[in-house]
Design a protein around this motif. Structure first.
Motif, mmCIF file in Angstrom:
data_model
loop_
_atom_site.group_PDB
_atom_site.id
_atom_site.type_symbol
_atom_site.label_atom_id
_atom_site.label_comp_id
_atom_site.label_asym_id
_atom_site.label_seq_id
_atom_site.Cartn_x
_atom_site.Cartn_y
_atom_site.Cartn_z
ATOM 1 N N ILE A 1 14.296 -9.647 1.522
ATOM 2 C CA ILE A 1 13.841 -8.234 1.108
ATOM 3 C C ILE A 1 14.985 -7.116 1.459
ATOM 4 N N GLY A 2 15.464 -6.637 0.341
ATOM 5 C CA GLY A 2 16.382 -5.687 0.387
ATOM 6 C C GLY A 2 17.685 -6.238 0.931
ATOM 7 N N GLY A 3 17.971 -7.231 0.467
ATOM 8 C CA GLY A 3 19.206 -8.128 0.881
ATOM 9 C C GLY A 3 19.270 -8.732 2.299
ATOM 10 N N ARG A 4 17.973 -8.545 3.034
ATOM 11 C CA ARG A 4 18.190 -9.195 4.485
ATOM 12 C C ARG A 4 17.055 -10.250 4.253
ATOM 13 N N THR A 5 17.255 -11.192 5.359
ATOM 14 C CA THR A 5 16.428 -12.483 5.380
ATOM 15 C C THR A 5 15.291 -12.051 6.211
ATOM 16 N N ALA A 6 14.053 -12.557 5.965
ATOM 17 C CA ALA A 6 12.737 -12.643 6.739
ATOM 18 C C ALA A 6 13.130 -12.584 8.147
ATOM 19 N N MET A 7 14.032 -13.841 8.306
ATOM 20 C CA MET A 7 14.424 -13.738 10.057
ATOM 21 C C MET A 7 14.889 -12.893 10.610
ATOM 22 N N GLU A 8 15.980 -11.967 9.930
ATOM 23 C CA GLU A 8 16.629 -10.815 10.312
ATOM 24 C C GLU A 8 15.775 -9.629 10.529
ATOM 25 N N ILE A 9 14.979 -9.380 9.511
ATOM 26 C CA ILE A 9 13.855 -8.263 9.420
ATOM 27 C C ILE A 9 13.141 -8.533 10.523
ATOM 28 N N LEU A 10 12.444 -9.747 10.665
ATOM 29 C CA LEU A 10 11.394 -9.867 11.934
ATOM 30 C C LEU A 10 12.027 -9.784 13.325
ATOM 31 N N ALA A 11 13.378 -10.338 13.479
ATOM 32 C CA ALA A 11 14.117 -10.040 14.692
ATOM 33 C C ALA A 11 14.136 -8.532 15.062
ATOM 34 N N GLU A 12 14.591 -7.905 14.175
ATOM 35 C CA GLU A 12 15.001 -6.646 14.559
ATOM 36 C C GLU A 12 13.438 -5.854 14.615
ATOM 37 N N VAL A 13 12.432 -5.982 13.766
ATOM 38 C CA VAL A 13 11.402 -5.117 13.835
ATOM 39 C C VAL A 13 10.331 -5.515 14.967
ATOM 40 N N ALA A 14 10.111 -6.832 15.170
ATOM 41 C CA ALA A 14 9.504 -7.349 16.452
ATOM 42 C C ALA A 14 10.026 -7.041 17.527
ATOM 43 N N ALA A 15 11.272 -6.989 18.021
ATOM 44 C CA ALA A 15 12.037 -6.690 19.134
ATOM 45 C C ALA A 15 11.774 -5.253 19.601
ATOM 46 N N LYS A 16 11.724 -4.530 18.701
ATOM 47 C CA LYS A 16 11.467 -3.034 18.958
ATOM 48 C C LYS A 16 9.855 -2.532 18.992
ATOM 49 N N SER A 17 9.117 -3.564 18.836
ATOM 50 C CA SER A 17 7.760 -3.205 18.692
ATOM 51 C C SER A 17 7.087 -3.235 20.132
ATOM 52 N N LEU B 1 0.734 -1.311 -0.071
ATOM 53 C CA LEU B 1 -0.097 -0.008 0.091
ATOM 54 C C LEU B 1 0.936 1.190 -0.164
ATOM 55 N N MET B 2 2.115 1.367 0.408
ATOM 56 C CA MET B 2 2.825 2.324 0.542
ATOM 57 C C MET B 2 3.367 3.049 -0.875
ATOM 58 N N ALA B 3 3.462 4.230 -0.987
ATOM 59 C CA ALA B 3 3.691 5.003 -1.926
ATOM 60 C C ALA B 3 5.403 4.741 -2.357
ATOM 61 N N ALA B 4 6.092 4.718 -1.303
ATOM 62 C CA ALA B 4 7.471 4.797 -1.301
ATOM 63 C C ALA B 4 8.190 3.234 -1.909
ATOM 64 N N ALA B 5 9.207 3.283 -2.386
ATOM 65 C CA ALA B 5 9.454 2.100 -3.114
ATOM 66 C C ALA B 5 11.185 1.874 -2.753
ATOM 67 N N GLY B 6 11.759 0.555 -2.955
ATOM 68 C CA GLY B 6 13.351 0.351 -3.014
ATOM 69 C C GLY B 6 13.706 0.964 -1.573
ATOM 70 N N HIS B 7 14.801 1.566 -1.851
ATOM 71 C CA HIS B 7 15.749 2.103 -0.807
ATOM 72 C C HIS B 7 14.987 3.227 0.059
ATOM 73 N N GLN B 8 13.998 3.817 -0.569
ATOM 74 C CA GLN B 8 13.097 4.897 0.004
ATOM 75 C C GLN B 8 12.389 4.116 1.242
ATOM 76 N N ALA B 9 11.676 2.987 0.571
ATOM 77 C CA ALA B 9 10.713 2.346 1.472
ATOM 78 C C ALA B 9 11.486 1.893 2.673
ATOM 79 N N GLU B 10 12.657 1.087 2.684
ATOM 80 C CA GLU B 10 13.502 0.605 3.604
ATOM 81 C C GLU B 10 14.131 1.757 4.708
#
Ligand code: HEM
Ligand code: SF4
Lengths: 362, 219
Positions: free
Chosen positions: A133-149, A91-100
């Motif tokens: 996604i963006g060179g990072r595995t789902a596990m890495e992304i989840l570990a980072e994003v979930a931990a800070k949520s 749904l977001m407008a941003a894409a690629g590096h901008q999104a990240e």
């Protein structure tokens, strides 16, 4: 002068009427009393909208699709109005590096404050390289994003229990969020896809009461997954009274009889589908003549298939994946046992005829 | 040969046995119906409730079955010496040897057999396994019966998984009980034909008959 709730409500992009309607639907789904609706409305209209990061992993986007369907604009819009969706790949407008970058900005700006929604399973085999996604595995992304949520809402069977990619033999080692995230509260809005109202109810519960709704042992909110489909089904009278569709299209099917004998999994599935229904036109699978396939249950691709039979088959041990029905296997084993018993008896009788009676009998 | 009359099975044991038998018969028939309700002539509005009735009798028999199992557990601990758990398990050299004697007897190799008053050791092991299977049926059954109870949910999820997996296991175990019933019935008849020891009548009146010659019988 402070802005009043009603002014805020009126200023939201959906009309006030739609907004209240959606809040009321959600309150009903949550089983809240009418008296709670104003609190719900107030929480939903709070200008401090909680930021939400929505992660997509191994999935088909069907959960998002069903959530933002045009057929129920009040619900979709309400969800988008009450939360501030900072990151959502679809749904977001941003894409690629901008999104990240946007994702990183949210993590830095609102640590411990934002809600993390996860859609899709997480592959864990070979260090999780099967989803990046963006060179990072789902596990890495989840570990980072979930931990800070503040909390994680897993949406759909994939994010809750691994979904179709976790089906046997699960080549990518896919698991659900709660298998990996243990330090922040996780709630499982299961289903393939879940009812948007169950998701909305979970979010509103969180906004109103500042905590996730109570769940069953599988992490599913009780307000939506507390009862079996079978115990709320409109065809239940036919079940109890022994009237079944024997096959699709037969007289029983046309008469609206119970779908148990064509494989309905309602008796083994927890969900509010018969009560809440879908798409704002009051339909749900069993209502339109197809049995429930048990999509809110862990491992349903393995345990609820074949979809048109009561129970799964069993694999012949040591065989090459030959699957037979439990009953045909049972009959064969019983037949072999019967034959063995017969042979044993015949041997005994034969021996007696040849040798005469044993000493003991004399 | 002279035989003497020996009291083996207590009243409670015999009650357990028959409650177990009757409940299994009812559970198997109603269980098959629940799995695959056979077509029936009831039409809408004819006030027949075959499925509701079958489920009702299944649950009723399920409670009898559970009670019987609990009685057996009690007898395993506090019954007479033939009924206690260690009586027929391979816990002494004699009981281990009994396995081979019994196999030779059942294999028509010899007509001599252990003069066990209670179960022979093979039977003891099989019965213990059967009670474990019965306990699994009970836990699975109550998990299916009370799906919304957090307690049964915790147990059920631990032992079986989802409701569907529990149903599957519940159904597979049905076949074990049919298998057990077939072999059990055959063997008691076979034993009763082979030796006039009153194997069958003992489960009605409690008495068995054993040869008198070598004094006290083992077991
Ligand atoms: C020897 C013991 C038992 C046998 C052979 C047996 C057999 C069965 C079978 C074949 C089914 C149908 C499952 C399916 O195919 O979907 C069933 C269902 C069921 N059984 Fe049993 N059962 C036994 C003991 C029990 C006990 C002790 C209980 C506990 C009260 C119990 C409760 C249930 C329940 C609740 C269902 C599901 C019925 C429904 O949801 O419609 N069973 N049983
Ligand atoms: S259609 Fe399915 S859920 Fe409805 S009563 Fe029949 S078996 Fe139960």
């Amino acid at each position: 002068m402070p802005i009043t709730t009603s002014e805020l409500v009126n200023n939201l992009s959906s009309s006030r009427r739609d907004f209240l309607k959606a809040c009321t639907i959600a309150a009903a789904a949550l089983g809240l009393s009418e008296a709670m609706i104003p609190r719900l409305v107030e929480a939903a209209a709070n200008p401090q909208r909680p930021p939400v990061v929505w992660l997509h992993f191994q999935e088909c986007t069907g959960c998002t699709e069903s959530l933002v369907r045009g057929s129920h604009p009040d619900i979709a819009r309400l969800i988008l109005d009450i939360i501030s969706l900072d990151y959502h790949e679809t749904l977001m407008a941003a894409a690629g590096h901008q999104a990240e970058q946007q994702l990183q900005a949210t993590l830095e700006k609102y640590p411990g404050k934002y809600l993390c929604v996860v859609e899709g399973g997480i592959p864990t085999k070979d260090n999780g390289i099967y989803c990046k996604i963006g060179g990072r595995t789902a596990m890495e992304i989840l570990a980072e994003v979930a931990a800070k949520s503040a909390a994680v809402i897993a949406i759909g069977n994939c994010a809750t229990y691994g979904g179709i990619q976790a089906a046997d033999p699960n080549p990518t080692g896919a698991v659900g969020v709660w298998d990996l995230v243990h330090d922040v509260p996780v709630v499982n809005v299961a289903g393939c896809p879940p009812n948007p109202i169950s998701f909305l109810g979970t979010v509103l519960h969180y906004l109103t009461f500042k905590r996730l709704p109570p769940t069953d042992k599988l992490g599913r909110p009780l307000f939506a997954y507390g009862r079996k489909i079978h115990d709320q089904c409109e065809r239940r009278a036919h079940f109890d009274e022994g009237r079944y569709a024997e096959q699709f299209g037969d007289a029983g099917h046309l008469a609206g009889y119970c779908l148990y004998k064509v494989g309905c999994k309602g008796p083994a599935t927890f969900s509010n589908c018969p009560a809440v229904r879908f798409n704002d036109v009051g339909v749900w699978p069993v209502g339109v003549g197809h049995g429930c396939i048990g999509c809110t249950e862990p491992g349903f691709w393995d345990t609820m298939t074949p979809f048109y039979e009561r129970l799964p088959g069993i694999e012949i041990p040591g065989g090459r994946g030959i699957v037979t029905s439990a009953d045909s296997a049972g009959k064969k084993i019983l037949g072999i046992a019967g034959a063995a018993v017969g042979i044993h008896a015949v041997v005994g009788i034969g021996k007696r005829i040849l040798k005469g009676k044993s000493d003991e009998d004399k | 040969m002279n035989y003497e009359k020996k009291y083996v099975w207590s009243v409670l044991f015999r009650l357990f046995h028959w409650a177990f038998v009757l409940s299994i018969v009812v559970l198997a028939v109603t269980g098959f119906y629940i799995n695959d309700p056979w077509p029936n002539p009831w039409l809408a509005g004819s006030r027949g409730f075959p499925m509701a009735d079958m489920r009702y009798y299944h649950f009723l028999a399920g409670y009898v079955f559970t009670a019987a199992l609990l009685v057996r557990l009690f007898l395993y601990l506090f019954g007479n010496r033939h009924e206690r758990i260690l009586h027929a398990l391979p816990v002494t050299p004699g009981k281990v040897k009994n396995i081979f004697t019994t196999m030779a007897y059942y294999g028509y190799v010899t007509d001599r057999h252990g003069e066990d008053l209670g179960h022979n050791t093979i039977a003891g092991i099989v019965y213990l396994f059967t009670y474990v299977a019965a306990a699994a049926q009970v836990v699975g059954g109550f998990y299916l019966l009370y799906p919304e109870s957090a307690g049964w949910q915790a147990w059920g999820l631990k032992f079986f998984g989802t409701q569907q997996q529990a149903r599957h296991m519940h159904h597979l175990l049905l076949w074990y009980f049919l298998f057990f019933a077939l072999v059990h019935l055959y063997l008691v008849v076979w034993n009763d034909v082979k030796a006039p020891e009153g194997m069958i009548s003992s489960i009605f009146n409690g008495y068995k008959f054993k040869p008198k010659h070598n004094g006290s019988a083992e077991g």
